[in-house]
Design a protein around this motif. Structure first.
Motif, PDB file in Angstrom:
ATOM      1  N   VAL A 129      -4.073  32.789  -0.089  1.00  0.00           N
ATOM      2  CA  VAL A 129      -4.716  32.126   1.171  1.00  0.00           C
ATOM      3  C   VAL A 129      -3.574  31.854   2.105  1.00  0.00           C
ATOM      4  N   SER A 130      -3.537  31.846   3.410  1.00  0.00           N
ATOM      5  CA  SER A 130      -2.880  31.383   4.200  1.00  0.00           C
ATOM      6  C   SER A 130      -2.682  29.697   4.336  1.00  0.00           C
ATOM      7  N   PRO A 131      -1.802  28.950   4.876  1.00  0.00           N
ATOM      8  CA  PRO A 131      -1.583  27.311   4.904  1.00  0.00           C
ATOM      9  C   PRO A 131      -2.872  26.963   5.421  1.00  0.00           C
ATOM     10  N   THR A 132      -3.490  27.426   6.418  1.00  0.00           N
ATOM     11  CA  THR A 132      -4.647  26.798   7.193  1.00  0.00           C
ATOM     12  C   THR A 132      -5.732  26.934   6.323  1.00  0.00           C
ATOM     13  N   GLN A 133      -6.121  28.187   5.763  1.00  0.00           N
ATOM     14  CA  GLN A 133      -6.824  28.327   4.405  1.00  0.00           C
ATOM     15  C   GLN A 133      -7.004  27.519   3.332  1.00  0.00           C
ATOM     16  N   GLY A 134      -5.716  27.412   2.841  1.00  0.00           N
ATOM     17  CA  GLY A 134      -5.458  26.595   1.809  1.00  0.00           C
ATOM     18  C   GLY A 134      -5.857  25.038   2.014  1.00  0.00           C
ATOM     19  N   LYS A 135      -5.464  24.568   3.277  1.00  0.00           N
ATOM     20  CA  LYS A 135      -5.963  23.366   3.731  1.00  0.00           C
ATOM     21  C   LYS A 135      -7.618  23.228   3.923  1.00  0.00           C
ATOM     22  N   LEU A 136      -8.101  24.292   4.100  1.00  0.00           N
ATOM     23  CA  LEU A 136      -9.557  24.442   4.271  1.00  0.00           C
ATOM     24  C   LEU A 136     -10.263  24.342   3.015  1.00  0.00           C
ATOM     25  N   LEU A 137      -9.727  24.975   1.950  1.00  0.00           N
ATOM     26  CA  LEU A 137     -10.111  24.710   0.662  1.00  0.00           C
ATOM     27  C   LEU A 137     -10.017  23.222   0.224  1.00  0.00           C
TER      28      LEU A 137
ATOM     29  N   ASP B  71     -13.396  34.747  -0.734  1.00  0.00           N
ATOM     30  CA  ASP B  71     -12.562  34.992   0.158  1.00  0.00           C
ATOM     31  C   ASP B  71     -12.549  36.549   0.270  1.00  0.00           C
ATOM     32  N   ASN B  72     -12.049  37.057   1.441  1.00  0.00           N
ATOM     33  CA  ASN B  72     -11.768  38.245   1.926  1.00  0.00           C
ATOM     34  C   ASN B  72     -13.181  39.300   1.724  1.00  0.00           C
ATOM     35  N   VAL B  73     -14.270  38.663   2.570  1.00  0.00           N
ATOM     36  CA  VAL B  73     -15.707  39.370   2.442  1.00  0.00           C
ATOM     37  C   VAL B  73     -15.692  40.179   3.732  1.00  0.00           C
ATOM     38  N   VAL B  74     -14.586  40.309   4.707  1.00  0.00           N
ATOM     39  CA  VAL B  74     -14.637  40.876   6.079  1.00  0.00           C
ATOM     40  C   VAL B  74     -13.881  42.284   5.669  1.00  0.00           C
ATOM     41  N   ARG B  75     -12.583  42.188   5.278  1.00  0.00           N
ATOM     42  CA  ARG B  75     -11.734  43.399   4.809  1.00  0.00           C
ATOM     43  C   ARG B  75     -11.627  44.122   6.335  1.00  0.00           C
ATOM     44  N   ASN B  76     -11.188  43.702   7.448  1.00  0.00           N
ATOM     45  CA  ASN B  76     -10.831  44.266   8.598  1.00  0.00           C
ATOM     46  C   ASN B  76     -12.292  44.749   9.042  1.00  0.00           C
TER      47      ASN B  76
ATOM     48  N   THR C 178     -23.667  31.186   4.250  1.00  0.00           N
ATOM     49  CA  THR C 178     -23.225  31.990   5.494  1.00  0.00           C
ATOM     50  C   THR C 178     -21.990  32.658   5.209  1.00  0.00           C
ATOM     51  N   ALA C 179     -21.482  33.217   6.198  1.00  0.00           N
ATOM     52  CA  ALA C 179     -20.079  33.812   6.200  1.00  0.00           C
ATOM     53  C   ALA C 179     -19.457  33.548   7.694  1.00  0.00           C
ATOM     54  N   ILE C 180     -18.138  33.644   7.432  1.00  0.00           N
ATOM     55  CA  ILE C 180     -17.177  33.081   8.796  1.00  0.00           C
ATOM     56  C   ILE C 180     -16.195  34.197   8.697  1.00  0.00           C
TER      57      ILE C 180
ATOM     58  N   GLN D 191      -2.610  34.544  10.199  1.00  0.00           N
ATOM     59  CA  GLN D 191      -1.507  35.223   9.249  1.00  0.00           C
ATOM     60  C   GLN D 191      -1.905  36.288   8.424  1.00  0.00           C
ATOM     61  N   LYS D 192      -3.002  36.208   7.941  1.00  0.00           N
ATOM     62  CA  LYS D 192      -3.596  37.196   7.020  1.00  0.00           C
ATOM     63  C   LYS D 192      -4.162  38.422   7.568  1.00  0.00           C
ATOM     64  N   GLY D 193      -4.266  38.350   8.966  1.00  0.00           N
ATOM     65  CA  GLY D 193      -5.124  39.367   9.637  1.00  0.00           C
ATOM     66  C   GLY D 193      -6.420  39.127   9.902  1.00  0.00           C
ATOM     67  N   TYR D 194      -7.272  40.131   9.617  1.00  0.00           N
ATOM     68  CA  TYR D 194      -8.868  39.899  10.091  1.00  0.00           C
ATOM     69  C   TYR D 194      -9.592  40.036   8.900  1.00  0.00           C
ATOM     70  N   ASP D 195     -10.290  38.877   8.363  1.00  0.00           N
ATOM     71  CA  ASP D 195     -10.985  38.716   7.055  1.00  0.00           C
ATOM     72  C   ASP D 195     -11.906  37.775   7.099  1.00  0.00           C
ATOM     73  N   GLY D 196     -12.360  36.994   6.186  1.00  0.00           N
ATOM     74  CA  GLY D 196     -13.291  36.258   6.192  1.00  0.00           C
ATOM     75  C   GLY D 196     -13.868  35.591   4.913  1.00  0.00           C
ATOM     76  N   PHE D 197     -14.590  34.525   4.797  1.00  0.00           N
ATOM     77  CA  PHE D 197     -15.008  33.792   3.832  1.00  0.00           C
ATOM     78  C   PHE D 197     -16.602  33.880   3.932  1.00  0.00           C
ATOM     79  N   ALA D 198     -17.092  33.780   2.682  1.00  0.00           N
ATOM     80  CA  ALA D 198     -18.716  33.503   2.284  1.00  0.00           C
ATOM     81  C   ALA D 198     -18.558  32.271   1.664  1.00  0.00           C
ATOM     82  N   ILE D 199     -19.435  31.249   2.303  1.00  0.00           N
ATOM     83  CA  ILE D 199     -19.336  29.950   1.891  1.00  0.00           C
ATOM     84  C   ILE D 199     -21.080  29.576   1.555  1.00  0.00           C
ATOM     85  N   GLY D 200     -21.506  29.225   0.368  1.00  0.00           N
ATOM     86  CA  GLY D 200     -22.692  28.972  -0.194  1.00  0.00           C
ATOM     87  C   GLY D 200     -22.884  27.500  -0.796  1.00  0.00           C
TER      88      GLY D 200
END
Length: 222
Positions: A42-50, A166-171, A203-205, A210-219
Motif C-alpha cells: 500500500v502507499s503511505p496514505t493508504q497505510g495511514k488509512l489502515l 485492496d486492489n478491487v478496481v484493477r485499473n 461499499t467500495a471506494i 502513487q499506486k495508480g488507479y485501484d480501490g478498496f472494498a470495505i465492509g
C-alpha cells in the motif's frame, strides 16, 4: 500534465502535509527494494488509512492476508493497544523472513506474528488453535482466492469487525466481464459474494495516487 502525474503529485502533497518523515517506514521500503520484493505494498496514505481504521475501530486483534515485506503490518501494529496482536500471512518464505526483520527493526516483534505458508492452510490452523476472533481483517493477497478469503474472514471475525480488501478496481478491469485473468475473475466473484452475503454491509471506494488507479472494498460484519 497527465492524470497519473496529477495523481502522484497530489499524493505527494498529502504525504508532505499529513505524514511526517518516518525513518522506520522508509527503512522498510528501502529493505524491501534491496531484497527485490515487488513494489506492490500500500502507499503511505493508504497505510495511514489502515492505521486510522484500526484506531477508529478500537481493534485489538487484527488479521492480515498478504504480508509482503511487512509495511502494512507495521502500520496496523502501530494502531493497536499494548496487548494487541497482528497475525499476518505470507505464502513466500523469503518475503516472510524479510518482513520479520523489518518488524523487529520497527520494534513490533512481540505484537506481529508472521505466519509463512499458503493462507488457506494457515487460516484453518488459526481456527484450530483457537485464536480469538478478529476486529479488523485486511485482505491483500492473490486476488483469485479473494472469495475463499472472504469466507474465512466472516468465519473468523467478531460481530462489528471491519473487513478491508485492496486492489478491487484493477485499473477499471473489474467491470470487464470478458477478461479471463484469474485475478479479475476472483475480484468479480468476491464482489458477487459481498452483494449477496447477508452477514456483511459493504461499499467500495476507487482510489488514485502513487499506486495508480485501484480501490478498496470495505465492509462491516453484522
Amino acid at each position: 500534465m497527465g492524470n497519473k502525474s496529477i495523481w502522484h503529485d497530489v499524493d505527494s502533497y498529502f504525504i508532505d502535509k499529513l505524514l511526517p518523515f518516518d525513518p522506520t517506514l522508509e527503512h522498510v521500503l528501502k529493505a524491501n527494494r534491496e531484497a527485490g520484493i515487488p513494489e506492490i505494498e500500500v502507499s503511505p496514505t493508504q497505510g495511514k488509512l489502515l492505521y486510522l481504521l484500526a484506531k477508529i475501530k478500537g481493534a485489538e486483534n487484527v488479521l492480515e492476508i498478504g504480508t509482503l515485506g511487512g509495511y502494512s503490518s507495521i502500520w496496523l501494529a502501530r494502531a493497536l493497544p499494548e496487548a494487541g496482536k497482528v497475525y499476518t500471512l505470507e505464502i513466500n518464505q523469503e518475503y516472510a523472513n524479510i518482513a520479520e526483520e523489518n518488524i523487529r527493526h520497527a520494534g513490533f516483534q512481540d505484537k506481529v506474528d508472521v505466519i509463512a505458508g499458503k493462507a488457506l492452510d494457515t487460516l484453518a490452523s488459526l481456527k484450530e488453535k483457537g485464536v480469538p476472533p478478529f476486529d479488523l481483517i485486511f485482505i491483500d493477497a492473490d486476488k483469485q482466492n479473494n472469495p475463499h478469503y472472504l469466507k474465512w474472514a466472516l468465519n473468523l471475525a467478531n460481530s462489528g469487525a471491519l473487513i478491508v480488501a485492496d486492489n478491487v478496481v484493477r485499473n477499471g478491469e473489474v467491470i470487464n466481464e470478458q477478461r479471463t485473468d484469474e485475478q479479475i475473475r476472483g475480484i468479480r466473484r468476491f464482489m458477487d459474494m459481498l452483494e449477496n452475503e447477508p452477514l456483511i454491509e459493504s461499499t467500495a471506494i476507487q482510489t488514485v495516487g502513487q499506486k495508480g488507479y485501484d480501490g478498496f472494498a470495505i465492509g462491516v460484519v453484522k
